[in-house]
Design an enzyme around this catalytic site. Structure first.
Site, PDB file in Angstrom:
ATOM      1  N   GLY A  90       0.799  -1.232   0.000  1.00 35.77           N
ATOM      2  CA  GLY A  90       0.000   0.000   0.000  1.00 35.77           C
ATOM      3  C   GLY A  90       0.826   1.274   0.000  1.00 35.77           C
ATOM      4  O   GLY A  90       0.288   2.359   0.184  1.00 35.77           O
ATOM      5  N   SER A  93       4.450   1.172  -4.419  1.00 41.72           N
ATOM      6  CA  SER A  93       5.702   0.727  -5.050  1.00 41.72           C
ATOM      7  C   SER A  93       5.569   0.628  -6.565  1.00 41.72           C
ATOM      8  O   SER A  93       6.496   0.985  -7.303  1.00 41.72           O
ATOM      9  CB  SER A  93       6.147  -0.615  -4.471  1.00 41.72           C
ATOM     10  OG  SER A  93       5.178  -1.601  -4.737  1.00 41.72           O
ATOM     11  N   SER A  94       4.417   0.167  -7.069  1.00 41.08           N
ATOM     12  CA  SER A  94       4.280   0.016  -8.523  1.00 41.08           C
ATOM     13  C   SER A  94       4.214   1.380  -9.203  1.00 41.08           C
ATOM     14  O   SER A  94       4.776   1.567 -10.289  1.00 41.08           O
ATOM     15  CB  SER A  94       3.067  -0.840  -8.869  1.00 41.08           C
ATOM     16  OG  SER A  94       1.888  -0.264  -8.368  1.00 41.08           O
ATOM     17  N   ALA A  96       5.691   4.091  -8.114  1.00 43.08           N
ATOM     18  CA  ALA A  96       7.036   4.685  -8.053  1.00 43.08           C
ATOM     19  C   ALA A  96       7.932   4.105  -9.148  1.00 43.08           C
ATOM     20  O   ALA A  96       8.649   4.856  -9.826  1.00 43.08           O
ATOM     21  CB  ALA A  96       7.646   4.464  -6.670  1.00 43.08           C
ATOM     22  N   ASP A 137      -1.745   7.283  -6.602  1.00 43.74           N
ATOM     23  CA  ASP A 137      -0.366   6.830  -6.395  1.00 43.74           C
ATOM     24  C   ASP A 137       0.592   7.429  -7.431  1.00 43.74           C
ATOM     25  O   ASP A 137       1.677   7.907  -7.083  1.00 43.74           O
ATOM     26  CB  ASP A 137      -0.282   5.294  -6.467  1.00 43.74           C
ATOM     27  CG  ASP A 137      -0.909   4.618  -5.255  1.00 43.74           C
ATOM     28  OD1 ASP A 137      -1.613   5.311  -4.500  1.00 43.74           O
ATOM     29  OD2 ASP A 137      -0.697   3.405  -5.081  1.00 43.74           O
TER      30      ASP A 137
HETATM   31  C1  MEV Z   1      -5.609   1.731  -1.825  1.00 41.48           C
HETATM   32  O1  MEV Z   1      -4.238   2.128  -1.765  1.00 41.48           O
HETATM   33  C2  MEV Z   1      -6.489   2.925  -1.616  1.00 41.48           C
HETATM   34  C3  MEV Z   1      -7.972   2.628  -1.708  1.00 41.48           C
HETATM   35  O2  MEV Z   1      -8.666   3.823  -1.391  1.00 41.48           O
HETATM   36  C4  MEV Z   1      -8.361   2.153  -3.087  1.00 41.48           C
HETATM   37  C5  MEV Z   1      -8.258   3.216  -4.158  1.00 41.48           C
HETATM   38  O3  MEV Z   1      -8.334   4.421  -3.859  1.00 41.48           O
HETATM   39  O4  MEV Z   1      -8.162   2.810  -5.314  1.00 41.48           O
HETATM   40  C6  MEV Z   1      -8.381   1.560  -0.727  1.00 41.48           C
END
Ligand code: MEV
Length: 297
Positions: A90, A93-94, A96, A137
């Protein structure tokens, strides 16, 4: 050309962000390093050894290279990757590795892709590899700093220490998001519960600005209660969270999808918090907010 990109944590709002609610994410100074150079054939070297880019081991790098090839004709490349970010916990990493690869190619071949476009391409790489992916991310790995999403408002970064605790138990994001959806569809009050995540994040943004980390921590603890309520907690995470709080952290909660994975704690004194997390059976990393996103090394 060597570039690096940071991982990220959520201070507030994971899961609720799936329902369009506010979340606050911070890039952290735990990074993935990717070096690219022109070569006879495309290969990747990592701690696992050297393998062709086309092998099944490197879907993110392979897809990133292919996306760049859609924009510009480029030579074969030798890629070297090393990462400080634990995989599948969580911390992004992917994202980055994807963003660091894209930027290294972008600079090496003088393509001139601007930051926002780089984040967009990065998200399309994650979508292609994973089937579904949040754009947060790849945005955080590209931009660094602290952001409110989904509206992408830049916030004041917290200036305290961040401790990440890893339960070393992998949660399944798809299943966890599906579990929240099941509750949401079953119980009418879930709408208000999800709204409460949003209110906590809104209040959190206020305390980030004023630098009141005690209150910020208190709000993280409330957020954790909500995460438990929607079924994404895990005994191993709870153990680390309570260990961190008892060692003096202002606040501690799951970061990311949960079901194990990582926890994040904020504190002015990281050493006892790290020790407590380790004693409770987790891996622990002290880090800070990374103001910089992807960068040339
Ligand atoms: C997962 O890192 C974060 C969640 O909110 C899912 C998402 O936003 O896609 C659980």
């Amino acid at each position: 050309m060597r570039c690096s990109a940071p991982g990220k944590i959520y201070l507030f709002g994971e899961h609720a962000v799936v329902y369009g609610k506010k979340a606050i994410a911070c890039a952290i100074d735990i990074r993935t390093y990717v070096e690219v150079g022109i070569a006879e054939e495309s290969v990747v070297t990592s701690v696992f050894g050297t393998a062709p880019l086309e092998s099944p081991h490197y879907p993110y790098m392979r897809t990133a290279v292919n996306k760049i090839k859609e924009i510009e004709e480029i030579n074969d490349v030798q890629i070297h990757v090393d990462s400080q970010i634990p995989v599948g916990t969580g911390l992004g990493s992917s994202a980055a590795v994807t963003i660091a690869t894209l930027e290294a190619l972008n600079i090496e071949f003088e393509i001139g892709i601007p930051r926002e476009e780089l984040a967009r391409i990065g998200h399309s790489v994650e979508l292609e590899v994973q089937g579904s992916a949040s754009p947060t991310d790849t945005w955080m790995s590209t931009m660094g700093g602290t952001w409110q999403v989904p509206d992408r408002r830049k916030l004041e970064p917290p200036s305290c220490a961040i401790v990440v605790g890893d339960t070393c138990i992998a949660g399944n994001t798809g299943q966890l998001v599906g579990g929240v959806r099941r509750l949401y569809d079953k119980y009418s009050f879930m709408e208000q519960l999800i709204d409460t995540f949003d209110m906590v994040a809104t209040e959190g943004a206020r305390y980030l600005k004023s630098g009141d980390y005690q209150s910020l921590g208190e709000l993280m603890n409330i957020n954790q209660g909500l995460l438990d309520a929607v079924g994404v907690g895990h005994p191993s995470a709870t153990k680390l969270i309570y260990a961190a709080r008892e060692a003096g952290a202002w606040g501690a909660k799951i970061t990311g999808a949960g079901g194990g994975g990582c926890i994040v704690a904020i504190t002015d004194d990281p050493v006892p918090v790290v020790e407590a997390i380790k004693d409770a059976g987790g891996n622990a990393y002290v880090t800070e907010i990374s103001l910089e996103g992807v960068r040339r090394e």
